[in-house]
Scaffold this motif. Structure first.
Motif, PDB file in Angstrom:
ATOM      1  N   ILE A   1      38.697  13.924 -10.726  1.00 57.00           N
ATOM      2  CA  ILE A   1      39.858  13.814  -9.835  1.00 57.00           C
ATOM      3  C   ILE A   1      39.790  14.870  -8.735  1.00 57.00           C
ATOM      4  CG2 ILE A   1      42.364  14.134  -9.707  1.00 57.00           C
ATOM      5  CD1 ILE A   1      42.450  12.791 -12.535  1.00 57.00           C
ATOM      6  N   VAL A   2      39.528  16.106  -9.121  1.00 58.98           N
ATOM      7  CA  VAL A   2      39.454  17.182  -8.120  1.00 58.98           C
ATOM      8  C   VAL A   2      38.266  16.952  -7.189  1.00 58.98           C
ATOM      9  CG1 VAL A   2      39.168  19.664  -7.769  1.00 58.98           C
ATOM     10  CG2 VAL A   2      40.695  18.833  -9.560  1.00 58.98           C
ATOM     11  N   ALA A   3      37.142  16.488  -7.726  1.00 59.08           N
ATOM     12  CA  ALA A   3      35.979  16.198  -6.880  1.00 59.08           C
ATOM     13  C   ALA A   3      36.326  15.113  -5.861  1.00 59.08           C
ATOM     14  CB  ALA A   3      34.787  15.772  -7.731  1.00 59.08           C
ATOM     15  N   LYS A   4      37.047  14.085  -6.290  1.00 54.01           N
ATOM     16  CA  LYS A   4      37.456  13.019  -5.357  1.00 54.01           C
ATOM     17  C   LYS A   4      38.423  13.556  -4.307  1.00 54.01           C
ATOM     18  CE  LYS A   4      35.268   9.304  -6.256  1.00 54.01           C
ATOM     19  NZ  LYS A   4      34.295   8.848  -5.280  1.00 54.01           N
ATOM     20  N   LEU A   5      39.339  14.427  -4.711  1.00 53.88           N
ATOM     21  CA  LEU A   5      40.257  15.028  -3.737  1.00 53.88           C
ATOM     22  C   LEU A   5      39.492  15.794  -2.663  1.00 53.88           C
ATOM     23  CD1 LEU A   5      43.152  16.339  -6.020  1.00 53.88           C
ATOM     24  CD2 LEU A   5      43.286  14.509  -4.314  1.00 53.88           C
ATOM     25  N   ILE A   6      38.484  16.524  -3.091  1.00 49.81           N
ATOM     26  CA  ILE A   6      37.659  17.265  -2.133  1.00 49.81           C
ATOM     27  C   ILE A   6      36.950  16.282  -1.206  1.00 49.81           C
ATOM     28  CG2 ILE A   6      35.629  18.752  -1.872  1.00 49.81           C
ATOM     29  CD1 ILE A   6      36.475  20.042  -4.597  1.00 49.81           C
ATOM     30  N   GLU A   7      36.332  15.260  -1.805  1.00 51.12           N
ATOM     31  CA  GLU A   7      35.589  14.271  -1.019  1.00 51.12           C
ATOM     32  C   GLU A   7      36.494  13.576   0.003  1.00 51.12           C
ATOM     33  OE1 GLU A   7      33.549   9.975  -1.939  1.00 51.12           O
ATOM     34  OE2 GLU A   7      33.378  11.526  -3.479  1.00 51.12           O
ATOM     35  N   TRP A   8      37.681  13.187  -0.425  1.00 44.38           N
ATOM     36  CA  TRP A   8      38.599  12.471   0.468  1.00 44.38           C
ATOM     37  C   TRP A   8      39.193  13.378   1.533  1.00 44.38           C
ATOM     38  CZ3 TRP A   8      41.446   9.921  -4.196  1.00 44.38           C
ATOM     39  CH2 TRP A   8      40.666   8.860  -4.690  1.00 44.38           C
ATOM     40  N   SER A   9      39.326  14.647   1.216  1.00 43.25           N
ATOM     41  CA  SER A   9      39.978  15.553   2.172  1.00 43.25           C
ATOM     42  C   SER A   9      39.081  15.941   3.345  1.00 43.25           C
ATOM     43  CB  SER A   9      40.464  16.814   1.463  1.00 43.25           C
ATOM     44  OG  SER A   9      39.366  17.611   1.047  1.00 43.25           O
ATOM     45  N   VAL A  10      37.773  15.921   3.152  1.00 43.71           N
ATOM     46  CA  VAL A  10      36.856  16.380   4.203  1.00 43.71           C
ATOM     47  C   VAL A  10      37.041  15.616   5.520  1.00 43.71           C
ATOM     48  CG1 VAL A  10      34.410  16.564   4.864  1.00 43.71           C
ATOM     49  CG2 VAL A  10      35.188  17.448   2.655  1.00 43.71           C
ATOM     50  N   PRO A  11      37.033  14.283   5.513  1.00 45.01           N
ATOM     51  CA  PRO A  11      37.221  13.593   6.803  1.00 45.01           C
ATOM     52  C   PRO A  11      38.569  13.899   7.453  1.00 45.01           C
ATOM     53  CG  PRO A  11      36.477  12.050   5.117  1.00 45.01           C
ATOM     54  CD  PRO A  11      36.770  13.338   4.431  1.00 45.01           C
TER      55      PRO A  11
ATOM     56  N   ALA B   1      43.408  24.843   3.693  1.00 46.87           N
ATOM     57  CA  ALA B   1      42.837  23.820   2.809  1.00 46.87           C
ATOM     58  C   ALA B   1      42.248  24.460   1.544  1.00 46.87           C
ATOM     59  CB  ALA B   1      41.766  23.023   3.543  1.00 46.87           C
ATOM     60  N   GLY B   2      41.599  25.609   1.687  1.00 51.72           N
ATOM     61  CA  GLY B   2      41.046  26.305   0.535  1.00 51.72           C
ATOM     62  C   GLY B   2      42.122  26.771  -0.427  1.00 51.72           C
ATOM     63  N   ARG B   3      43.239  27.243   0.114  1.00 54.22           N
ATOM     64  CA  ARG B   3      44.343  27.673  -0.750  1.00 54.22           C
ATOM     65  C   ARG B   3      44.963  26.485  -1.482  1.00 54.22           C
ATOM     66  NH1 ARG B   3      45.200  31.182   3.799  1.00 54.22           N
ATOM     67  NH2 ARG B   3      46.686  29.679   4.628  1.00 54.22           N
ATOM     68  N   VAL B   4      45.100  25.355  -0.780  1.00 54.75           N
ATOM     69  CA  VAL B   4      45.634  24.153  -1.428  1.00 54.75           C
ATOM     70  C   VAL B   4      44.716  23.720  -2.564  1.00 54.75           C
ATOM     71  CG1 VAL B   4      46.135  21.690  -1.095  1.00 54.75           C
ATOM     72  CG2 VAL B   4      46.937  23.368   0.588  1.00 54.75           C
ATOM     73  N   LEU B   5      43.412  23.693  -2.305  1.00 54.25           N
ATOM     74  CA  LEU B   5      42.453  23.325  -3.345  1.00 54.25           C
ATOM     75  C   LEU B   5      42.542  24.285  -4.529  1.00 54.25           C
ATOM     76  CD1 LEU B   5      40.089  21.710  -4.468  1.00 54.25           C
ATOM     77  CD2 LEU B   5      38.565  23.186  -3.142  1.00 54.25           C
ATOM     78  N   PHE B   6      42.633  25.574  -4.241  1.00 59.24           N
ATOM     79  CA  PHE B   6      42.739  26.564  -5.305  1.00 59.24           C
ATOM     80  C   PHE B   6      43.986  26.313  -6.156  1.00 59.24           C
ATOM     81  CE2 PHE B   6      44.594  30.460  -6.935  1.00 59.24           C
ATOM     82  CZ  PHE B   6      43.570  30.919  -7.741  1.00 59.24           C
ATOM     83  N   ILE B   7      45.118  26.073  -5.516  1.00 63.49           N
ATOM     84  CA  ILE B   7      46.369  25.841  -6.253  1.00 63.49           C
ATOM     85  C   ILE B   7      46.257  24.591  -7.115  1.00 63.49           C
ATOM     86  CG2 ILE B   7      48.812  25.236  -5.977  1.00 63.49           C
ATOM     87  CD1 ILE B   7      48.772  27.167  -3.492  1.00 63.49           C
ATOM     88  N   ILE B   8      45.700  23.534  -6.556  1.00 56.71           N
ATOM     89  CA  ILE B   8      45.515  22.306  -7.347  1.00 56.71           C
ATOM     90  C   ILE B   8      44.625  22.597  -8.552  1.00 56.71           C
ATOM     91  CG2 ILE B   8      44.442  20.010  -7.355  1.00 56.71           C
ATOM     92  CD1 ILE B   8      45.415  19.763  -4.407  1.00 56.71           C
ATOM     93  N   GLY B   9      43.507  23.279  -8.319  1.00 56.05           N
ATOM     94  CA  GLY B   9      42.607  23.617  -9.415  1.00 56.05           C
ATOM     95  C   GLY B   9      43.264  24.506 -10.450  1.00 56.05           C
TER      96      GLY B   9
ATOM     97  N   LEU C   1      39.449  16.339  11.216  1.00 60.02           N
ATOM     98  CA  LEU C   1      40.275  16.022  12.382  1.00 60.02           C
ATOM     99  C   LEU C   1      40.900  17.283  12.978  1.00 60.02           C
ATOM    100  CD1 LEU C   1      42.106  12.844  11.023  1.00 60.02           C
ATOM    101  CD2 LEU C   1      40.176  12.916  12.627  1.00 60.02           C
ATOM    102  N   PHE C   2      41.080  18.300  12.145  1.00 60.96           N
ATOM    103  CA  PHE C   2      41.751  19.521  12.573  1.00 60.96           C
ATOM    104  C   PHE C   2      40.804  20.705  12.734  1.00 60.96           C
ATOM    105  CE2 PHE C   2      44.643  16.915  10.060  1.00 60.96           C
ATOM    106  CZ  PHE C   2      45.642  16.689  11.000  1.00 60.96           C
TER     107      PHE C   2
END
Length: 178
Positions: free
Chosen positions: A33-43, A123-131, A47-48
């Motif tokens: 799930i976390v790997a998919k979140l990372i994969e989906w978030s990159v595109p 984005a890194g902080r969001v990923l960290f919090i999710i993890g 944009l930003f």
């Protein structure tokens, strides 16, 4: 993981196999799930993101002397059959500089280090919090990485590309990255 699984299965009674198997499946699903979140978030993040153009073509990294960050980055990506992910060259360089792999756990460790070093992105902080929420068993590991980041010299303000031709071990020593 397989070796541990085999040892655990042999040493525990048969009913323990089922419980361990279920726990392993839950943990593997969390990683997916976390790997998919990372994969989906990159595109979406791209944009930003508007980083400066990376000055080193991928194949040029192979021309650096052994023991340089550039050569280590080339070996790191090449050994995984990867090239540059556009706009993430600095991020990949941090993986090598800090000694992290590419698994979900290693990505979370990198984000923990960066937060502790006061050099994390939104984005890194969001990923960290999710993890941190999804993997309570990794709390102590992630806390150690945050402390490791806070003990290192600040990475913010350093042009990552300027470190590419430098000796990796000297860089780690100078930046107090143990």
């Amino acid at each position: 993981m397989i070796l541990i699984s085999a040892i655990y299965t042999i040493e525990k009674p048969p009913h323990a196999k089922v419980r361990y198997s279920k726990l392993l499946n839950i943990n593997m699903n969390r990683h997916r799930i976390v790997a998919k979140l990372i994969e989906w978030s990159v595109p979406i993040l791209n944009l930003f993101r508007n980083p400066e153009e990376w000055p080193y073509p991928f194949e040029q990294l192979n021309e650096f002397e052994d023991h340089t960050l550039g050569k280590a980055l080339y070996n790191f990506l090449n050994s995984r059959n990867l090239g540059y992910l556009p706009k993430y060259e600095e991020h990949d360089t941090y993986h090598v500089l800090l000694g992290y792999g590419t698994s979900v756990t290693e990505e979370l460790k990198l984000q923990a280090f960066m937060w502790g070093n006061k050099n994390s992105t939104f984005a890194g902080r969001v990923l960290f919090i999710i993890g941190y929420i999804v993997f309570p068993s990794k709390h102590s590991l992630l806390k150690r990485e945050m402390i490791r980041g806070s003990n290192a010299k600040p990475l913010s303000g350093i042009l990552v590309a300027s470190m590419i031709p430098m000796n990796l071990l000297e860089l780690r020593s100078n930046l107090c990255i143990d």
